[in-house]
Design a protein around this motif. Sequence first.
Motif, PDB file in Angstrom:
ATOM      1  N   ARG A 190      -9.507   3.603  -0.100  1.00  0.00           N
ATOM      2  CA  ARG A 190      -9.365   2.538   0.897  1.00  0.00           C
ATOM      3  C   ARG A 190      -8.868   1.215   0.326  1.00  0.00           C
ATOM      4  O   ARG A 190      -8.283   0.409   1.052  1.00  0.00           O
ATOM      5  CB  ARG A 190     -10.652   2.351   1.681  1.00  0.00           C
ATOM      6  CG  ARG A 190     -11.795   1.902   0.861  1.00  0.00           C
ATOM      7  CD  ARG A 190     -13.121   1.988   1.623  1.00  0.00           C
ATOM      8  NE  ARG A 190     -13.785   0.713   1.541  1.00  0.00           N
ATOM      9  CZ  ARG A 190     -14.086  -0.051   2.562  1.00  0.00           C
ATOM     10  NH1 ARG A 190     -13.824   0.322   3.775  1.00  0.00           N
ATOM     11  NH2 ARG A 190     -14.677  -1.201   2.374  1.00  0.00           N
TER      12      ARG A 190
ATOM     13  N   ASP B 144      -5.275  -0.298   0.777  1.00  0.00           N
ATOM     14  CA  ASP B 144      -4.906  -1.061   1.974  1.00  0.00           C
ATOM     15  C   ASP B 144      -4.888  -2.553   1.638  1.00  0.00           C
ATOM     16  O   ASP B 144      -5.917  -3.107   1.233  1.00  0.00           O
ATOM     17  CB  ASP B 144      -5.914  -0.775   3.085  1.00  0.00           C
ATOM     18  CG  ASP B 144      -5.559  -1.443   4.390  1.00  0.00           C
ATOM     19  OD1 ASP B 144      -5.491  -2.693   4.426  1.00  0.00           O
ATOM     20  OD2 ASP B 144      -5.366  -0.728   5.381  1.00  0.00           O
TER      21      ASP B 144
ATOM     22  N   SER C 292      -3.413   4.649   6.649  1.00  0.00           N
ATOM     23  CA  SER C 292      -2.507   3.533   6.969  1.00  0.00           C
ATOM     24  C   SER C 292      -1.907   2.936   5.700  1.00  0.00           C
ATOM     25  O   SER C 292      -0.748   2.503   5.693  1.00  0.00           O
ATOM     26  CB  SER C 292      -3.227   2.467   7.801  1.00  0.00           C
ATOM     27  OG  SER C 292      -4.308   1.918   7.087  1.00  0.00           O
ATOM     28  N   ALA C 293      -2.676   2.931   4.607  1.00  0.00           N
ATOM     29  CA  ALA C 293      -2.138   2.431   3.332  1.00  0.00           C
ATOM     30  C   ALA C 293      -1.024   3.334   2.822  1.00  0.00           C
ATOM     31  O   ALA C 293      -0.017   2.852   2.284  1.00  0.00           O
ATOM     32  CB  ALA C 293      -3.243   2.320   2.290  1.00  0.00           C
TER      33      ALA C 293
ATOM     34  N   HIS D  38       1.910   2.288   4.743  1.00  0.00           N
ATOM     35  CA  HIS D  38       2.349   0.956   4.299  1.00  0.00           C
ATOM     36  C   HIS D  38       3.141   1.030   2.993  1.00  0.00           C
ATOM     37  O   HIS D  38       4.185   0.389   2.860  1.00  0.00           O
ATOM     38  CB  HIS D  38       1.134   0.038   4.119  1.00  0.00           C
ATOM     39  CG  HIS D  38       1.466  -1.283   3.506  1.00  0.00           C
ATOM     40  ND1 HIS D  38       1.918  -2.351   4.250  1.00  0.00           N
ATOM     41  CD2 HIS D  38       1.445  -1.707   2.214  1.00  0.00           C
ATOM     42  CE1 HIS D  38       2.152  -3.374   3.449  1.00  0.00           C
ATOM     43  NE2 HIS D  38       1.865  -3.016   2.204  1.00  0.00           N
TER      44      HIS D  38
ATOM     45  N   GLY E  26      -8.657   2.979   6.289  1.00  0.00           N
ATOM     46  CA  GLY E  26      -7.477   2.383   5.676  1.00  0.00           C
ATOM     47  C   GLY E  26      -6.680   3.286   4.759  1.00  0.00           C
ATOM     48  O   GLY E  26      -5.577   2.918   4.353  1.00  0.00           O
TER      49      GLY E  26
END
Length: 140
Positions: A9, A12, A119-120, A123, A116
Amino acid sequence: MPIYFAYGRLMDPKIMASRCPNAKALGLAFMDGYRFIVTSEGVPSMVKAPGKTVHGVLWDCRIGEITVVDGAEALFRKGLDKVFLPIRHGLQSKSAIIYVSRTAKTGKPQLKAWEGVLSACEHWEFPETYREELRQWDLR
């Protein structure tokens, strides 16, 4: 300044900024010879696996922020080691702080520990095959 390899996590940027506002992302990094797992405790870790790679983010942290990362990584619970291992950052090999579980027994991700992670990966534009590998953990 200590260099920290995040593969859970804390990859992120928003979560990392809330914990370590002075940390600077150095970018993508890789652990060759390991594969990503979620332990029976529900937290990300890695195990040795020839031919595999764990993707993550390299952070340059202030010394005082490493104790914050220790807490975020739950260093003080049993079964977790804080180690220095070589990671690949671009064409360079660097020694980085990495947190690894002592168990290779797998389980389902804990909601907080998993927050996260996917999503990281988006990203940082990790390879699609790696993103799919992590999505499989999300389905457990």
